[in-house]
Design a protein around this motif. Structure first.
Motif, PDB file in Angstrom:
ATOM      1  N   GLY A 137      -3.454 -13.331 -10.140  1.00  0.00           N
ATOM      2  CA  GLY A 137      -4.835 -12.581  -9.495  1.00  0.00           C
ATOM      3  C   GLY A 137      -4.597 -11.806  -8.068  1.00  0.00           C
ATOM      4  O   GLY A 137      -4.734 -11.106  -7.840  1.00  0.00           O
ATOM      5  N   THR A 138      -3.478 -12.809  -7.287  1.00  0.00           N
ATOM      6  CA  THR A 138      -3.259 -12.242  -6.023  1.00  0.00           C
ATOM      7  C   THR A 138      -2.416 -10.716  -6.272  1.00  0.00           C
ATOM      8  O   THR A 138      -2.514  -9.933  -5.616  1.00  0.00           O
ATOM      9  N   THR A 139      -1.626 -10.928  -7.345  1.00  0.00           N
ATOM     10  CA  THR A 139      -0.729  -9.780  -7.557  1.00  0.00           C
ATOM     11  C   THR A 139      -1.487  -8.264  -7.965  1.00  0.00           C
ATOM     12  O   THR A 139      -1.371  -7.534  -7.397  1.00  0.00           O
ATOM     13  N   ALA A 140      -2.858  -8.803  -8.776  1.00  0.00           N
ATOM     14  CA  ALA A 140      -3.544  -7.957  -9.191  1.00  0.00           C
ATOM     15  C   ALA A 140      -4.047  -6.969  -7.912  1.00  0.00           C
ATOM     16  O   ALA A 140      -4.537  -5.825  -7.705  1.00  0.00           O
ATOM     17  N   VAL A 141      -4.932  -7.928  -7.147  1.00  0.00           N
ATOM     18  CA  VAL A 141      -5.689  -7.316  -5.898  1.00  0.00           C
ATOM     19  C   VAL A 141      -4.500  -6.581  -4.693  1.00  0.00           C
ATOM     20  O   VAL A 141      -4.915  -5.687  -4.366  1.00  0.00           O
ATOM     21  N   ARG A 142      -3.558  -7.386  -4.531  1.00  0.00           N
ATOM     22  CA  ARG A 142      -2.490  -6.973  -3.583  1.00  0.00           C
ATOM     23  C   ARG A 142      -1.881  -5.368  -4.440  1.00  0.00           C
ATOM     24  O   ARG A 142      -2.003  -4.322  -3.509  1.00  0.00           O
ATOM     25  N   VAL A 143      -1.630  -5.205  -5.515  1.00  0.00           N
ATOM     26  CA  VAL A 143      -1.156  -3.996  -6.079  1.00  0.00           C
ATOM     27  C   VAL A 143      -2.239  -3.114  -6.404  1.00  0.00           C
ATOM     28  O   VAL A 143      -2.056  -1.984  -6.002  1.00  0.00           O
ATOM     29  N   LEU A 158      -1.943  -0.611 -13.074  1.00  0.00           N
ATOM     30  CA  LEU A 158      -2.139  -0.604 -14.636  1.00  0.00           C
ATOM     31  C   LEU A 158      -1.749  -1.709 -15.461  1.00  0.00           C
ATOM     32  O   LEU A 158      -2.069  -2.184 -16.468  1.00  0.00           O
ATOM     33  N   VAL A 159      -0.597  -1.891 -14.890  1.00  0.00           N
ATOM     34  CA  VAL A 159       0.467  -3.352 -15.596  1.00  0.00           C
ATOM     35  C   VAL A 159       0.028  -4.570 -15.314  1.00  0.00           C
ATOM     36  O   VAL A 159      -0.153  -5.492 -16.037  1.00  0.00           O
ATOM     37  N   VAL A 160      -0.594  -4.882 -13.715  1.00  0.00           N
ATOM     38  CA  VAL A 160      -0.585  -6.230 -13.223  1.00  0.00           C
ATOM     39  C   VAL A 160      -2.224  -6.362 -13.181  1.00  0.00           C
ATOM     40  O   VAL A 160      -2.559  -7.551 -13.329  1.00  0.00           O
ATOM     41  N   VAL A 161      -3.049  -5.388 -13.006  1.00  0.00           N
ATOM     42  CA  VAL A 161      -4.340  -6.010 -12.857  1.00  0.00           C
ATOM     43  C   VAL A 161      -5.055  -6.406 -14.146  1.00  0.00           C
ATOM     44  O   VAL A 161      -5.651  -7.367 -13.936  1.00  0.00           O
ATOM     45  N   TYR A 218       9.356   3.742 -13.309  1.00  0.00           N
ATOM     46  CA  TYR A 218       9.630   3.225 -11.938  1.00  0.00           C
ATOM     47  C   TYR A 218       8.141   2.195 -11.925  1.00  0.00           C
ATOM     48  O   TYR A 218       8.497   1.268 -11.215  1.00  0.00           O
ATOM     49  N   GLY A 219       7.044   2.799 -11.941  1.00  0.00           N
ATOM     50  CA  GLY A 219       5.964   2.018 -11.807  1.00  0.00           C
ATOM     51  C   GLY A 219       5.914   0.681 -12.546  1.00  0.00           C
ATOM     52  O   GLY A 219       5.255  -0.467 -11.933  1.00  0.00           O
ATOM     53  N   ALA A 227       5.984  -5.181 -12.543  1.00  0.00           N
ATOM     54  CA  ALA A 227       6.656  -6.467 -13.257  1.00  0.00           C
ATOM     55  C   ALA A 227       7.249  -7.306 -12.080  1.00  0.00           C
ATOM     56  O   ALA A 227       7.162  -8.401 -11.880  1.00  0.00           O
ATOM     57  N   MET A 228       7.905  -6.392 -11.134  1.00  0.00           N
ATOM     58  CA  MET A 228       8.727  -6.943  -9.972  1.00  0.00           C
ATOM     59  C   MET A 228       7.731  -7.768  -8.996  1.00  0.00           C
ATOM     60  O   MET A 228       7.923  -9.128  -8.757  1.00  0.00           O
TER      61      MET A 228
END
Length: 293
Positions: free
Chosen positions: A38-44, A184-187, A73-74, A79-80
């Motif tokens: 969830g943190t990755t989703a809001v940050r990215v 679009l990948v992480v959210v 690239y995105g 994923a990174m």
């Protein structure tokens, strides 16, 4: 003259500090509320929105071939970030950054064949050997966290290689579109894990601040620095990031590292500085630091 000299140096220092500050705040406040995904989703997600509004990439034409390259690239960028935040669940921030640095370090070293570069390879190998539990039986680091950090390192290397393929595009164009693909990948992953908790006012407000601190502000400062600093000087200063991460994690997260871990971070930083100092001249992507982790 002194101001002209200090401005780019302070810009890189500010970029490193803001990035570490934003990530430390994310781990301290957002992890307990929405987890690493969830943190990755809001940050990215918020980083993508900020840069879309800032750069308005729809103003530039985009060929189909470039669109595919931006998509790769995105995807690597998204994923990174996800792997890096997954690593932060169980290993210290400074250690995770040091391990992740092995990705761009490997890319830089593979591009050179000079004997001196073997010194930097050796320093990096020794540093990683002191950290990795699969190499060093004394290491107390969580194996799963280390594997996620290594995956983030590999993805950072992939991100750099794909970034070179879109290097002919304006930086704001490629980075804003790349971050949109990353979102679009992480959210969806973050939404599946955290659910409606992502819509909490606290999560949204902190997520927006973290995105500004760890993406928009560092990237802007790096652009200022890159206009005035040689690539080697920029790379050397950027190598401070593992130490800055470890120090801010100590202050904000109470993450105490052992003497061996500090030594390992120092060796990896030395390898990164040495590589930057002796590297061939080539373009530097402003987002290379500010969009990682």
């Amino acid at each position: 003259m002194r101001r002209a000299t200090l401005l780019p140096l302070l810009s890189v220092l500010g970029s490193v500090i803001f990035l570490a500050l934003g990530t430390s705040w994310a781990k301290h406040t957002l992890f307990p509320l929405v987890g690493a995904q969830g943190t990755t989703a809001v940050r990215v997600g918020f980083s993508a929105l900020i840069l879309l509004l800032l750069w308005r990439p729809w103003r530039w034409p985009l060929r189909a071939r470039d669109a595919r390259r931006v998509a790769y690239y995105g995807a690597a960028l998204g994923a990174m970030n996800l792997c890096f935040y997954m690593a932060l669940r169980t290993i210290p921030f400074g250690v995770a950054v040091a391990i992740e640095f092995s990705g761009p370090l490997l890319v830089a070293l593979l591009a050179s064949r000079r004997p001196l570069d073997f010194v930097w390879v050796l320093l990096a190998i020794v540093g990683l050997g002191l950290l990795l539990p699969m190499v060093n039986n004394v290491s107390t680091l969580d194996r799963t966290g280390v594997m996620f950090a290594l995956a983030a390192a590999a993805l950072w290397a992939t991100y750099i290689l794909n970034g070179k393929r879109v290097g002919h595009l304006h930086a704001g164009h490629s980075v804003s579109l790349g971050l949109t693909v990353a979102a679009l990948v992480v959210v969806p992953i973050g939404a599946a894990q955290a659910g409606t908790a992502l819509l909490s006012p606290t999560v949204l407000l902190v997520g927006l601040c973290v995105a500004a601190l760890s993406s928009a502000i560092p990237m802007s400062l790096e652009m200022v620095a890159l206009k005035r600093l040689p690539k080697q000087a920029f790379g050397i200063m950027l190598s401070m990031e593992p130490a800055a991460a470890a120090l801010l994690a100590l202050l904000m997260l109470d993450e105490h590292l052992s003497t061996t871990q500090w030594l390992a971070i120092g060796l990896i930083m030395a390898a990164s500085m040495g590589t930057a100092l002796t590297s061939q001249r080539s373009p530097v992507t402003p987002a290379a630091a500010s969009l990682q982790g």
